[in-house]
Design a protein around this motif. Sequence first.
Motif, PDB file in Angstrom:
ATOM      1  N   ASN A  50       6.234 -33.057 -27.258  1.00  0.00           N
ATOM      2  CA  ASN A  50       6.327 -31.645 -27.590  1.00  0.00           C
ATOM      3  C   ASN A  50       7.450 -31.405 -28.577  1.00  0.00           C
ATOM      4  O   ASN A  50       8.386 -32.207 -28.693  1.00  0.00           O
ATOM      5  N   ASP A  51       7.382 -30.269 -29.253  1.00  0.00           N
ATOM      6  CA  ASP A  51       8.517 -29.774 -30.006  1.00  0.00           C
ATOM      7  C   ASP A  51       9.614 -29.434 -28.996  1.00  0.00           C
ATOM      8  O   ASP A  51       9.393 -29.460 -27.788  1.00  0.00           O
ATOM      9  N   GLY A  52      10.812 -29.111 -29.456  1.00  0.00           N
ATOM     10  CA  GLY A  52      11.900 -28.780 -28.547  1.00  0.00           C
ATOM     11  C   GLY A  52      11.478 -27.744 -27.522  1.00  0.00           C
ATOM     12  O   GLY A  52      10.829 -26.757 -27.848  1.00  0.00           O
ATOM     13  N   SER A  53      11.838 -27.942 -26.261  1.00  0.00           N
ATOM     14  CA  SER A  53      11.399 -27.047 -25.196  1.00  0.00           C
ATOM     15  C   SER A  53      12.545 -26.780 -24.236  1.00  0.00           C
ATOM     16  O   SER A  53      13.408 -27.630 -23.997  1.00  0.00           O
ATOM     17  N   ASP A  54      12.547 -25.585 -23.663  1.00  0.00           N
ATOM     18  CA  ASP A  54      13.526 -25.242 -22.641  1.00  0.00           C
ATOM     19  C   ASP A  54      13.082 -25.680 -21.255  1.00  0.00           C
ATOM     20  O   ASP A  54      13.842 -25.574 -20.299  1.00  0.00           O
ATOM     21  N   LEU A  55      11.862 -26.166 -21.122  1.00  0.00           N
ATOM     22  CA  LEU A  55      11.316 -26.574 -19.830  1.00  0.00           C
ATOM     23  C   LEU A  55      11.452 -28.078 -19.667  1.00  0.00           C
ATOM     24  O   LEU A  55      10.944 -28.860 -20.473  1.00  0.00           O
ATOM     25  N   ALA A  56      12.129 -28.489 -18.612  1.00  0.00           N
ATOM     26  CA  ALA A  56      12.386 -29.913 -18.399  1.00  0.00           C
ATOM     27  C   ALA A  56      11.092 -30.715 -18.291  1.00  0.00           C
ATOM     28  O   ALA A  56      11.012 -31.854 -18.764  1.00  0.00           O
ATOM     29  N   GLY A  57      10.071 -30.140 -17.675  1.00  0.00           N
ATOM     30  CA  GLY A  57       8.822 -30.847 -17.507  1.00  0.00           C
ATOM     31  C   GLY A  57       8.077 -31.099 -18.806  1.00  0.00           C
ATOM     32  O   GLY A  57       7.168 -31.924 -18.856  1.00  0.00           O
ATOM     33  N   HIS A  58       8.464 -30.380 -19.862  1.00  0.00           N
ATOM     34  CA  HIS A  58       7.835 -30.548 -21.163  1.00  0.00           C
ATOM     35  C   HIS A  58       8.596 -31.539 -22.039  1.00  0.00           C
ATOM     36  O   HIS A  58       8.057 -31.997 -23.040  1.00  0.00           O
ATOM     37  N   ARG A  59       9.841 -31.853 -21.670  1.00  0.00           N
ATOM     38  CA  ARG A  59      10.678 -32.736 -22.472  1.00  0.00           C
ATOM     39  C   ARG A  59      10.499 -34.180 -22.016  1.00  0.00           C
ATOM     40  O   ARG A  59      11.403 -34.801 -21.442  1.00  0.00           O
ATOM     41  N   LYS A  60       9.330 -34.729 -22.263  1.00  0.00           N
ATOM     42  CA  LYS A  60       9.014 -36.102 -21.888  1.00  0.00           C
ATOM     43  C   LYS A  60       8.145 -36.723 -22.975  1.00  0.00           C
ATOM     44  O   LYS A  60       7.634 -36.036 -23.861  1.00  0.00           O
ATOM     45  N   ILE A  61       7.972 -38.013 -22.863  1.00  0.00           N
ATOM     46  CA  ILE A  61       7.005 -38.726 -23.677  1.00  0.00           C
ATOM     47  C   ILE A  61       5.740 -38.839 -22.836  1.00  0.00           C
ATOM     48  O   ILE A  61       5.777 -39.334 -21.712  1.00  0.00           O
ATOM     49  N   PHE A  62       4.622 -38.360 -23.377  1.00  0.00           N
ATOM     50  CA  PHE A  62       3.381 -38.307 -22.615  1.00  0.00           C
ATOM     51  C   PHE A  62       2.376 -39.315 -23.172  1.00  0.00           C
ATOM     52  O   PHE A  62       2.111 -39.343 -24.376  1.00  0.00           O
ATOM     53  N   TYR A  63       1.819 -40.107 -22.278  1.00  0.00           N
ATOM     54  CA  TYR A  63       0.750 -41.022 -22.646  1.00  0.00           C
ATOM     55  C   TYR A  63      -0.574 -40.454 -22.146  1.00  0.00           C
ATOM     56  O   TYR A  63      -0.693 -40.070 -20.975  1.00  0.00           O
ATOM     57  N   LEU A  64      -1.564 -40.400 -23.025  1.00  0.00           N
ATOM     58  CA  LEU A  64      -2.869 -39.854 -22.705  1.00  0.00           C
ATOM     59  C   LEU A  64      -3.917 -40.962 -22.775  1.00  0.00           C
ATOM     60  O   LEU A  64      -3.779 -41.912 -23.546  1.00  0.00           O
ATOM     61  N   ASN A  65      -4.977 -40.804 -21.975  1.00  0.00           N
ATOM     62  CA  ASN A  65      -6.086 -41.736 -22.098  1.00  0.00           C
ATOM     63  C   ASN A  65      -7.031 -41.277 -23.198  1.00  0.00           C
ATOM     64  O   ASN A  65      -6.750 -40.299 -23.903  1.00  0.00           O
ATOM     65  N   ALA A  66      -8.160 -41.943 -23.342  1.00  0.00           N
ATOM     66  CA  ALA A  66      -9.088 -41.622 -24.424  1.00  0.00           C
ATOM     67  C   ALA A  66      -9.724 -40.245 -24.263  1.00  0.00           C
ATOM     68  O   ALA A  66     -10.295 -39.716 -25.217  1.00  0.00           O
ATOM     69  N   LYS A  67      -9.601 -39.647 -23.068  1.00  0.00           N
ATOM     70  CA  LYS A  67     -10.138 -38.306 -22.833  1.00  0.00           C
ATOM     71  C   LYS A  67      -9.051 -37.240 -22.882  1.00  0.00           C
ATOM     72  O   LYS A  67      -9.262 -36.107 -22.473  1.00  0.00           O
ATOM     73  N   CYS A  68      -7.882 -37.608 -23.355  1.00  0.00           N
ATOM     74  CA  CYS A  68      -6.742 -36.704 -23.524  1.00  0.00           C
ATOM     75  C   CYS A  68      -6.135 -36.243 -22.204  1.00  0.00           C
ATOM     76  O   CYS A  68      -5.464 -35.201 -22.161  1.00  0.00           O
ATOM     77  N   ALA A  69      -6.336 -36.977 -21.149  1.00  0.00           N
ATOM     78  CA  ALA A  69      -5.695 -36.666 -19.871  1.00  0.00           C
ATOM     79  C   ALA A  69      -4.389 -37.447 -19.761  1.00  0.00           C
ATOM     80  O   ALA A  69      -4.318 -38.618 -20.165  1.00  0.00           O
ATOM     81  N   VAL A  70      -3.344 -36.820 -19.245  1.00  0.00           N
ATOM     82  CA  VAL A  70      -2.046 -37.481 -19.090  1.00  0.00           C
ATOM     83  C   VAL A  70      -2.136 -38.535 -17.991  1.00  0.00           C
ATOM     84  O   VAL A  70      -2.524 -38.245 -16.854  1.00  0.00           O
ATOM     85  N   VAL A  71      -1.779 -39.767 -18.329  1.00  0.00           N
ATOM     86  CA  VAL A  71      -1.817 -40.856 -17.356  1.00  0.00           C
ATOM     87  C   VAL A  71      -0.426 -41.425 -17.073  1.00  0.00           C
ATOM     88  O   VAL A  71      -0.245 -42.177 -16.122  1.00  0.00           O
ATOM     89  N   ARG A  72       0.561 -41.041 -17.894  1.00  0.00           N
ATOM     90  CA  ARG A  72       1.912 -41.585 -17.707  1.00  0.00           C
ATOM     91  C   ARG A  72       2.888 -40.711 -18.461  1.00  0.00           C
ATOM     92  O   ARG A  72       2.561 -40.179 -19.523  1.00  0.00           O
ATOM     93  N   THR A  73       4.080 -40.541 -17.909  1.00  0.00           N
ATOM     94  CA  THR A  73       5.157 -39.850 -18.612  1.00  0.00           C
ATOM     95  C   THR A  73       6.414 -40.705 -18.569  1.00  0.00           C
ATOM     96  O   THR A  73       6.640 -41.462 -17.620  1.00  0.00           O
ATOM     97  N   VAL A  74       7.218 -40.587 -19.599  1.00  0.00           N
ATOM     98  CA  VAL A  74       8.503 -41.289 -19.675  1.00  0.00           C
ATOM     99  C   VAL A  74       9.581 -40.245 -19.923  1.00  0.00           C
ATOM    100  O   VAL A  74       9.471 -39.448 -20.864  1.00  0.00           O
ATOM    101  N   SER A  75      10.623 -40.250 -19.109  1.00  0.00           N
ATOM    102  CA  SER A  75      11.713 -39.287 -19.243  1.00  0.00           C
ATOM    103  C   SER A  75      12.805 -39.835 -20.151  1.00  0.00           C
ATOM    104  O   SER A  75      13.031 -41.051 -20.227  1.00  0.00           O
ATOM    105  N   TYR A  76      13.495 -38.934 -20.829  1.00  0.00           N
ATOM    106  CA  TYR A  76      14.659 -39.303 -21.623  1.00  0.00           C
ATOM    107  C   TYR A  76      15.876 -39.397 -20.695  1.00  0.00           C
ATOM    108  O   TYR A  76      16.011 -38.603 -19.759  1.00  0.00           O
ATOM    109  N   PRO A  77      16.786 -40.329 -20.948  1.00  0.00           N
ATOM    110  CA  PRO A  77      17.990 -40.426 -20.107  1.00  0.00           C
ATOM    111  C   PRO A  77      18.947 -39.250 -20.280  1.00  0.00           C
ATOM    112  O   PRO A  77      19.776 -39.000 -19.419  1.00  0.00           O
ATOM    113  N   SER A  78      18.859 -38.534 -21.391  1.00  0.00           N
ATOM    114  CA  SER A  78      19.620 -37.309 -21.612  1.00  0.00           C
ATOM    115  C   SER A  78      18.711 -36.340 -22.346  1.00  0.00           C
ATOM    116  O   SER A  78      17.637 -36.718 -22.835  1.00  0.00           O
ATOM    117  N   ARG A  79      19.124 -35.089 -22.435  1.00  0.00           N
ATOM    118  CA  ARG A  79      18.239 -34.069 -22.997  1.00  0.00           C
ATOM    119  C   ARG A  79      18.082 -34.223 -24.504  1.00  0.00           C
ATOM    120  O   ARG A  79      19.064 -34.182 -25.244  1.00  0.00           O
TER     121      ARG A  79
END
Length: 208
Positions: A50-79
């Motif tokens: 995502n672009d910069g976000s105030d929501l912690a749940g949006h500030r992640k790296i998101f991996y999607l499958n071929a159907k665009c469903a989220v299958v994995r997220t990776v958190s940043y160690p700092s904001r």
Amino acid sequence: MRWWVAVVLVGVVALPAGAAERRRVCQVRDDRLTELSGLAATGSGYVVVNDGSDLAGHRKIFYLNAKCAVVRTVSYPSRPRDTEDLGIARDGTLWVADIGDNDAERGTVALWRLAPGAKAPVLYRLSYPDGAHDAEALLLAPSGTPVIVTKSVSGRRLRAGRPADRRPALPVTTTSTPVHVRRAPVDHGRRGQPGRAVRGAAYVRGRL
């Protein structure tokens, strides 16, 4: 009022005689992905930020499958401050560009490096020798070196700043704008095959 944003991914299908036809691949429906700013294809789907976000749940790296469903997220160690783009190197390393600076006031920008198999990305801080710049595009050279494209017509040189908390720093790198862009800003960049053509989000196309 709550807004729901749908993102449709469009693919290219190879046709005879070099023709190409666009078709809908999938639709992103996860309500955490409301302002996608970076996307890259993987072997099994896509990786997005995502672009910069105030929501912690949006500030992640998101991996999607071929159907665009989220299958994995990776958190940043700092904001992260303002993630704008990403790219995947040939060895599978993911680079996330935390380079947005609309008001040109950041003392440093950042790149996050997620190595294959790593559980969290590593932070690299950089600064421009001639002051702050806004940027929204990241390119990766064939060697895997990340290149930040600023939203201006002149080339910029990046140098490593003092890394916070003794994190690694990138070496000094000199880059230049590959073509004259007629004073139109570059928002996102992608390197084409076989790695020589560069496109900048409908604003510029050139060759390295």
